[in-house]
Design a protein around this motif. Structure first.
Motif, PDB file in Angstrom:
ATOM      1  N   PRO A  89      58.749  63.417  20.179  1.00  0.00           N
ATOM      2  CA  PRO A  89      59.369  62.160  19.710  1.00  0.00           C
ATOM      3  C   PRO A  89      60.865  62.278  19.420  1.00  0.00           C
ATOM      4  O   PRO A  89      61.616  61.321  19.634  1.00  0.00           O
ATOM      5  N   GLU A  90      61.304  63.429  18.941  1.00  0.00           N
ATOM      6  CA  GLU A  90      62.721  63.598  18.601  1.00  0.00           C
ATOM      7  C   GLU A  90      63.526  64.187  19.755  1.00  0.00           C
ATOM      8  O   GLU A  90      64.722  64.442  19.610  1.00  0.00           O
ATOM      9  N   PHE A  91      62.897  64.442  20.885  1.00  0.00           N
ATOM     10  CA  PHE A  91      63.545  64.995  22.080  1.00  0.00           C
ATOM     11  C   PHE A  91      64.240  66.327  21.797  1.00  0.00           C
ATOM     12  O   PHE A  91      65.320  66.613  22.331  1.00  0.00           O
ATOM     13  N   HIS A  92      63.583  67.161  20.971  1.00  0.00           N
ATOM     14  CA  HIS A  92      64.164  68.471  20.672  1.00  0.00           C
ATOM     15  C   HIS A  92      64.091  69.406  21.874  1.00  0.00           C
ATOM     16  O   HIS A  92      64.899  70.323  21.989  1.00  0.00           O
ATOM     17  N   ARG A  93      63.105  69.195  22.731  1.00  0.00           N
ATOM     18  CA  ARG A  93      62.951  70.081  23.890  1.00  0.00           C
ATOM     19  C   ARG A  93      62.818  69.278  25.187  1.00  0.00           C
ATOM     20  O   ARG A  93      62.073  69.636  26.083  1.00  0.00           O
ATOM     21  N   ASP A  96      69.247  52.441  24.749  1.00  0.00           N
ATOM     22  CA  ASP A  96      67.836  52.815  24.881  1.00  0.00           C
ATOM     23  C   ASP A  96      67.615  54.323  24.836  1.00  0.00           C
ATOM     24  O   ASP A  96      66.472  54.776  24.719  1.00  0.00           O
ATOM     25  N   LEU A  97      68.684  55.106  24.965  1.00  0.00           N
ATOM     26  CA  LEU A  97      68.564  56.561  24.899  1.00  0.00           C
ATOM     27  C   LEU A  97      69.029  57.045  23.531  1.00  0.00           C
ATOM     28  O   LEU A  97      70.155  56.758  23.125  1.00  0.00           O
ATOM     29  N   PRO A  98      68.206  57.759  22.814  1.00  0.00           N
ATOM     30  CA  PRO A  98      68.599  58.214  21.467  1.00  0.00           C
ATOM     31  C   PRO A  98      69.730  59.230  21.525  1.00  0.00           C
ATOM     32  O   PRO A  98      69.920  59.939  22.522  1.00  0.00           O
ATOM     33  N   GLU A  99      70.486  59.310  20.450  1.00  0.00           N
ATOM     34  CA  GLU A  99      71.629  60.212  20.374  1.00  0.00           C
ATOM     35  C   GLU A  99      71.215  61.668  20.548  1.00  0.00           C
ATOM     36  O   GLU A  99      71.959  62.486  21.100  1.00  0.00           O
ATOM     37  N   SER A 100      70.000  62.007  20.074  1.00  0.00           N
ATOM     38  CA  SER A 100      69.566  63.405  20.101  1.00  0.00           C
ATOM     39  C   SER A 100      69.159  63.883  21.492  1.00  0.00           C
ATOM     40  O   SER A 100      68.996  65.082  21.719  1.00  0.00           O
ATOM     41  N   LEU A 101      68.996  62.966  22.453  1.00  0.00           N
ATOM     42  CA  LEU A 101      68.537  63.340  23.789  1.00  0.00           C
ATOM     43  C   LEU A 101      69.694  63.886  24.624  1.00  0.00           C
ATOM     44  O   LEU A 101      70.700  63.196  24.840  1.00  0.00           O
ATOM     45  N   ILE A 102      69.542  65.104  25.107  1.00  0.00           N
ATOM     46  CA  ILE A 102      70.521  65.679  26.033  1.00  0.00           C
ATOM     47  C   ILE A 102      70.253  65.073  27.402  1.00  0.00           C
ATOM     48  O   ILE A 102      69.126  65.093  27.902  1.00  0.00           O
TER      49      ILE A 102
END
Length: 726
Positions: free
Chosen positions: A198-202, A231-237
């Protein structure tokens, strides 16, 4: 590689070899080795991304059904390499074998075709060494399929989705999510990543085919487009790029790497011309993506060194202990030592039972009284119709009713407490005493029974004799039936302690309390758990001992009841109690000689009190024929009272009887039983079969230790080399 960590290729090679040995040769899946997995729908450009990373154009032939298993791709940059070299790791020998590129494509295609209309989790391993490669290792997974033409195709699509989901759920895997550059809200693969991460950590998003949107972008919307319009969260690379492409059916118009560079430069110049801010320019183009991935790989794999070493050391300890245990078992299953080994293990088990009955903390398994009663009832129902009553009275509607009675009305203090061993036995005694107290004379004593019991004899037949006859005929049986329940409960209790005793023996190893007990206990526990023949022989001897004690318990108890009912007046003499006031402190001082002499007549008088009352009741029964109805009533009253006294005494002493007739003989004789275990011909044959299986197991453990030691040595050497460079 910065920071003196060593070259990326060397690091990847070392960790790649360790991964191959640990996960494939040793079969250990759960290992802290990071990896990148490539996911996306079909035709989004996953294959072209792999070609770009490899630095040359090729095409895996997956047949008409497409990719159906993972492909692990190891790319190694070799600047001095004139032409690329391709390798496939043999699935039988786990050795890398070099093949021409066409041969590699065929091997990979055949591996996919082996799956038929299904999928496989077993990967194919491919390595490419080239001056145009990047240093990277990724796992290419089958693409998601949005639609299927028939149910068979849909079933395959579902299996592929499950396979990919399995890899996505592994927290060691970093997901390279490939989508077509477009509206972020319609990216279906990214939505699947969001569910798992959910947090796009990986998760790393790769938006392909950027060139299709050159004309749609302006200086006003380009930054918003790169940002996904919110639509793309800040945490997403995320990266946006264009991979080499050309018209279908045509050959590549230019050298592949030249075309790749041109596409990269076009992406950068176009986005810069649109006025994209420097903040976002680092996310544009293939080279920026590769630069980020090289740093990410360096960071992830360098951080993995110490955890991998730590896990390898733990794995070495576990494997070494396993090998030692197998060698001990192999030694103890020598044909000349089989019998003595089995007996020694049995004697240790009998010794451990005594300790468990004395009370051991934090011992599993445990159960509360409800679980215990349900397990007992299920056990006897599974054996067939029991020959004894499972409920104390027919007035109970079932087991639930009896359990509610014990919990809510009797309120046994330890009802909800989960215990085993001696504490469970003590609670068992409380429950069986309550069970026994429900015993009642089942039938009403009729006038004919009293007249029939009186009869005539050569001497005088008194009402005392009539009461004894009626008690023996009507009252003996109800208690006798309930005694069977008590015996079966105690027998089941001991049989259910086997796992707890074995757990106690096993956990003594390396525990603080190990020095308090025999060092043989944990050693023999391992033998019992590992060797099914030893375990079977000990369990059978133990169960036979429980069955023998049950027979003796029932027999001794029945003899006691028979003697009691044959002459109830002897057993019903009252106890001696001091009926004087208890408020003073006279009892707190040693009695004088005169006090003792005064006490004895009072105790004797108290002891004969019950007999006096019984004699009075007997004398009150009329003997005249016309008073027979009154005599019947008084005889019935006397039988019920006498039976009540007998039942109370039996129930008061049920724990003493269980201790004397079952527990103590069981525990005293168990070691002797274990010391006389004999092995059948089948047991000896099973021992030999087990011994034959042990040798390859020991050899396998030895081979595993060699692999583990090589992995540890390689990692330690690499780490020392890196430290010497820093």
């Amino acid at each position: 590689m910065s920071g003196g960590v060593g070259s990326k290729s060397e690091l990847l090679n070392v960790l790649g070899d360790v991964k191959a040995r640990v996960q494939d040769k040793l079969g250990i899946v759960d290992f802290p080795m990071p990896q990148f997995i490539l996911i996306g729908k079909q035709s989004v450009g996953k294959s072209r991304l792999i070609e770009a990373l490899a630095g040359e154009c090729f095409n895996f032939i997956s047949g008409t059904l497409g990719s159906r298993r993972p492909t692990v791709l190891e790319f190694r940059n070799a600047p001095s390499q004139g032409t690329s070299r391709w390798f496939v790791r043999d699935r039988k020998t786990n050795q890398w074998q070099q093949h021409p590129i066409d041969g590699v494509m065929k091997i990979v295609g055949d591996a996919h075709e082996e799956c038929g209309k299904s999928v496989s989790h077993e990967p194919v391993y491919v390595r490419v060494e080239s001056s145009s490669c990047v240093d990277m290792q990724i796992v290419d997974l089958p693409g998601f399929r949005d639609f299927a033409l028939d149910p068979a195709q849909q079933e395959l699509a579902d299996k592929i989705a499950d396979l990919v989901h399995h890899f996505m759920s592994d927290k060691r895997n970093v997901m390279l999510c490939v989508e077509q550059a477009g509206d972020a809200a319609t990216m279906s693969t990214l939505a699947k990543c969001r569910v798992i991460d959910p947090e796009f950590h990986r998760t790393i998003l790769i938006r392909n085919k950027l060139d299709k949107y050159y004309s749609d972008l302006t200086s006003d919307n380009v930054s918003k487009w790169v940002d996904g319009f919110g639509d793309l969260p800040e945490s997403l690379i995320r990266f946006a790029l264009t991979l080499p492409w050309w018209k279908d059916g045509s050959p590549c118009p230019k050298p592949f790497n030249q075309l790749k560079d041109e596409m990269n430069n076009a992406d950068l110049s176009q986005m810069q011309a649109k006025g994209l801010s420097a903040r976002y320019m680092a996310t544009i183009g293939f080279k920026n993506f590769v630069g980020f991935m090289e740093k990410k790989i360096e960071q992830m794999f360098a951080q993995a060194l110490n955890p991998v070493l730590s896990n390898l050391q733990d794995l070495k300890t576990t494997t070494d202990n396993r090998k030692n245990d197998l060698e001990v078992e192999f030694e103890n299953t020598d044909p000349h030592r089989i019998l003595s080994t089995t007996r020694d293990c049995g004697i240790s088990f009998a010794t451990a039972l005594t300790h468990v009955m004395e009370g051991v903390l934090d011992l599993e398994p445990v159960m509360n009284l409800e679980e215990e009663l349900r397990a007992f009832h299920n056990h006897h129902h599974s054996l067939g119709n029991p020959t004894f009553a499972l409920l104390p009275s027919q007035d109970f509607f079932g087991l639930n009713d009896y359990i509610d009675y014990l919990r809510n009305e009797i309120r046994i203090a330890t009802f909800e407490v989960e215990v085993n061993g001696g504490a469970q036995f003590r609670r068992l005694m409380m429950e069986v005493e309550i069970f026994l107290r429900f015993s009642e004379i089942a039938v009403e004593i009729k006038k004919r029974d009293v007249i029939q019991a009186r009869g005539v004899t050569m001497g005088s037949l008194t009402w005392r004799d009539v009461v004894v006859k009626l008690l023996s005929h009507e009252a003996h049986l109800p208690l006798q039936r309930r005694i069977a329940y008590v015996g079966e409960r105690v027998k089941w209790f001991f049989e259910s302690q086997k796992d707890a005793v074995l757990e106690f023996m096993e956990r003594l190893e390396n525990s603080p309390s190990a020095n308090l007990y025999s060092p043989l206990l944990p050693r023999h526990a391992k033998l019992i758990k590992q060797n099914a023949v030893i375990k079977h022989a000990i369990w059978e001897t133990y169960n036979n001992a429980c069955a023998r004690q049950l027979r003796q318990f029932v027999e001794l108890f029945e003899n006691m009841l028979t003697s009691t009912f044959s002459n109830p007046w002897v057993s019903l003499k009252g106890g001696t109690t001091n009926l004087e006031a208890e408020g003073d402190l006279a009892d707190a001082m040693l009695p004088s000689f005169d006090d003792t002499k005064a006490r004895i007549p009072k105790e004797i008088e108290g002891r004969s009190g019950m007999e006096t009352n019984l004699s009075k009741w007997l004398s009150d029964i009329p003997t005249e024929p016309h008073e027979i109805d009154e005599a019947v009533d008084k005889v019935q009253m006397l039988v019920l009272k006498t039976y009540g006294f007998i039942r109370s005494q039996v129930c008061d002493q049920v724990e003493l009887f269980a201790e004397s007739f079952f527990k103590l003989p069981m525990m005293r004789r168990l070691e002797e039983d274990m010391a006389t275990i004999e092995l059948t011909a089948d047991d000896k044959a099973n021992y030999q079969a087990r011994r034959e299986r042990l040798r390859p197991e020991i050899e396998a453990c030895g081979a595993s230790l060699i692999e583990i030691n090589m992995c540890i040595q390689d990692l330690q050497n690499f780490k020392m080399k890196c430290e010497s460079r820093s």
